[in-house]
Design a protein around this motif. Sequence first.
Motif, PDB file in Angstrom:
ATOM      1  N   SER A  61     -48.524 -81.196-100.239  1.00 50.09           N
ATOM      2  CA  SER A  61     -46.906 -82.105-100.350  1.00 50.09           C
ATOM      3  C   SER A  61     -46.164 -81.751 -99.476  1.00 50.09           C
ATOM      4  O   SER A  61     -44.923 -82.273 -99.768  1.00 50.09           O
ATOM      5  N   GLU A  62     -46.148 -80.652 -98.965  1.00 45.99           N
ATOM      6  CA  GLU A  62     -45.029 -79.894 -98.025  1.00 45.99           C
ATOM      7  C   GLU A  62     -45.070 -79.958 -96.501  1.00 45.99           C
ATOM      8  O   GLU A  62     -44.973 -78.878 -95.880  1.00 45.99           O
ATOM      9  N   LYS A  63     -45.380 -81.233 -96.088  1.00 37.84           N
ATOM     10  CA  LYS A  63     -45.732 -81.367 -94.909  1.00 37.84           C
ATOM     11  C   LYS A  63     -44.603 -81.085 -93.912  1.00 37.84           C
ATOM     12  O   LYS A  63     -44.553 -80.915 -92.870  1.00 37.84           O
ATOM     13  N   ASP A  64     -43.401 -81.396 -94.457  1.00 37.70           N
ATOM     14  CA  ASP A  64     -42.211 -81.248 -93.860  1.00 37.70           C
ATOM     15  C   ASP A  64     -41.847 -79.837 -93.117  1.00 37.70           C
ATOM     16  O   ASP A  64     -41.135 -79.710 -92.521  1.00 37.70           O
ATOM     17  N   LYS A  65     -42.684 -78.786 -93.742  1.00 36.52           N
ATOM     18  CA  LYS A  65     -42.431 -77.377 -93.390  1.00 36.52           C
ATOM     19  C   LYS A  65     -43.422 -76.937 -92.293  1.00 36.52           C
ATOM     20  O   LYS A  65     -43.029 -76.114 -91.377  1.00 36.52           O
TER      21      LYS A  65
END
Length: 1017
Positions: A61-65
Amino acid sequence: MSPAMDFDTLRRAMADNYEQPEGPGRNARAEQLLVEAEKLDVPLAVVEALGHQLKVYNYSSEKDKMFVPFARLLRMWDEHPEHFDEFEIHSLHWVFKWMSAGMLDQPHVPLASIEKWLGEMEHRYRLAGHSERAVRSAEFSVAAHLGDLERAERAYTAWMAADRDSMADCHACELHGQGWWRAVRGADEEALELWAPVLGGEYTCAHEPHTVLASSLLPLLRLGRVEEARAHHLRGFRLVRSMESMRGAYADHVEFCALTGNEARALELLAERPAYFTDSGDPRSKLDFMAVVALTTDRLTALGLGGQPVPGPVGRAWTAAELAVHARGEALALAARFDDRNGTPYIGERTRARMDRPVLVDRLPLGVRPARPARAGSHPSVPVPAPRTVAVAEAEAAEPGLDALLAEARRLSALRDPDAVEAWAAVSRAAEGRELEVGDRAEIADHAAMGLGPRGAALFLRAAELYAEAGDPGEALAARSRAAYVQALSGGSARALEAVAELREQALALYAEGGTGVSQTASVLVSRARTLMHRVDELETAAVDGQPLADSGSGSGSGSGSEGDVTVAAEEAARELLALAEPRAGDDVALASRAAEAYAMLGELSARADDAEAAAGLLRRAVEGFVAAGLPWFAVEYDSRLAGIAMHLGDMEAAERATRDALDHGGSHLEPAGHAQLHLRLAETLAATGRFGPASEHALEAAHWADEAGETATFGAWARHQLGGFLLRLGRWAEAAEILESALPDLTAETHGEGAIVQTRWWLGDCLTELGEHRGAAEHWLRAADVARHWPEQRDHAVLAHLAAEALGRAGMTAQADRAYVRACGLWRELGDVHGLVRALRARAWSAARLDGGLAEARELMAEAVRECESATAAPGSGTGAGSGPEDENENGGEDAGRRVVAELGHTHRQFGDLVARSVPDDAEEAAARDAFEEALGHMTRAIPVFASLGDALLGARTGSELAAGWLEADLGRHEAASVRARTVLALCDRLDGETAGARRSEAEKMLALVERAGRA
């Protein structure tokens, strides 16, 4: 973490971390490992650690990283390409695609940057010599996201035309994208055709068929293929349930539930993933999720359930109406961010359309257990059989006068319609405070009593008084006889029989004098016959229980004597009723139903006398009579009895026909519990003839109706147990597992028996094994074994322990597997089952070779297995037990016990040889290797004549052993001996079956060629 971590340890740690569940924990560990990599002063270590970070971020869920480590990797590549090995070069170019998709999913990334990135990707792929396929696929994704349909179609065409190379997505992922586009364009059939190879298992990957199953749900519903849609939901949700990165696919499953009348299931799914409401690292999947949350809660609100508590973002309690407003606002705000970035209204339009999508199927039972037992009518989304006729409903809606209500009630009574009681209740309500004729009041009281069942005796007697006052002595006698019958139901059957005997005499005398009609007389006779039938039931139950009845009565004249006397009296009463009613019935519905009921009573009595054929004939006459009279709902009970008798007689076709008739005859008048029982009986009947597909459909209906009847934890659990078993037999492992896991919480030893619990866990183990979930399979088999260990017969306990051991071995839990095999060995030995014992010993030997005991213990266990076989073959018939262990050989299925033990001896010698040969490490000294190969060859050589002694039945095993021995001969430099073995196999191939013959011939020819070349060298 130790500061001394070296590169190899780092690599193992990254591999271990990648196997962990998706989520923040795995991501945090990847970040720690990057720090460790930077300590090594090895550039490739940093490259690999950054690549590992990218992978775990992408599947979370932390694809923005993702963007930071990728930017660093790209800079390292541009500055020092020599720091990348071949694999990391490939990986760097591969994740260009992830960056493209990742930018699209982040509305803060400007569109100009995305378009620039596409050009950068195209340039770098061209420099690296890659095809345009991945680039055009990325361009298609951008155009489709923007709603630029013309550009999307051009890019799609170019994508399909470009060559597949190492940068192309796997076949499964590409087919998902292609099918998704066809579905978006309204071509559902084409989409499903494209997805077929993925759905069928031809193409798979780490995230397929997960997303294809989710994407297929709406197209299947739109095409009316609801059974497939249900199956895809059960199978697909199981795959995505534990994967944090699959929020979009998860949303598809929630949406499916909301659009098929399964709102309660949708809420269960929402409750399982509270973080999905707030995780912000992937805004696009959050938009999808919040849109279906709005759809679901709007649906609940429209059903009048807006005040119902629902799962939502943590920190406060939510009602459906409140969450609907919140979710819609969140979804539209996210959509607006994308549209502002894109300069088009496309995302907002699609989001609104999704949130406002109409229900596609009013009721689609899923088979899984509801969150809480349902009660009939408790959920507005599920239709419940209407309790009143259309005529009554229309009459009430128009607020008719009392005269009209009376006319309607009398009409329904004359037709013996089940809704007559409610019609008379409407009359009673309308008559409150009004003066009525005494006859009208008698009818109201009479029918009110009918609605009270065993509690209606006093009201029947009041009705009798009113009939008498109105000058209708026949109806007065009929009402008194009904009072006597309901008194019998309350435990006073002996006294009731005396009463109805007297009433019969009075009614017959009055009828003979012309003082009453045949209908009233028949009413008295049927009450007497019913009371006698009830007395037969009581006496039979008392005889079984060994308890005397409290009201044993005194005189045989009343029919209250011995069971035999009462049975004779009951038969006489039924025949008397039949003789009165049948000749005079004509078009009189009431009399026709009395005659049919008389036939039913006679049929029941014949069944009690064990005359099944006579019972079937009489019950069939009863059913035909009720149907001919226009009263099919009264036939249901006797259809069901006919089905039971047919099953007893082994006539499954007749049983199926009678059960289907019961469902048809019951129609909308059948209560939910009746629907459940009949559907399950039909399911079991169909399964008995091997028709598991239709059986599963009716078991599914049975589970649904049991839930509606409030019987989720009792009858519903049994229906799910059966449904899971039918699905398992159809090879629908994932669906079966979902259903069986759903049934387990409600199955209890007290209600369903220990056997049902053990069987459910046994089936679950079978399903999970097929799905590759070996640890879960072992857990269910071990828990089932713990129940079965207390049973007098221990075969099931032994088989379950053995199966659990096998599953633990497949799960890599070798030590635990060995302990389970030890348990199985003891049980097989106690049972005297040499097959199970020998197979468990062999399995333990293979485990020992991988454990601390090593080859020495493995040899000892194999030798023990040989001794057990030899002992059994020396004393034929001893130690073979009934049946065999869990690995029955199909090829020996028809052989006697002695031959099967001989076959086990051959397999044990063969496996002994294999075990010794495979124990030789690659770096073994030549002398040690030769010794091991000699030992292995000795075991193989002993296996061959054992198999040969059993003829062609074991020819496959014999030729396999010959070839294994031949390879050992070749390894030992005995080329001529190896050649002889190869030629022996070639000579036997003509006696083998197709595939086995081809495989053996090919291997033997390969051996011949190799040893001949070696001989010439």
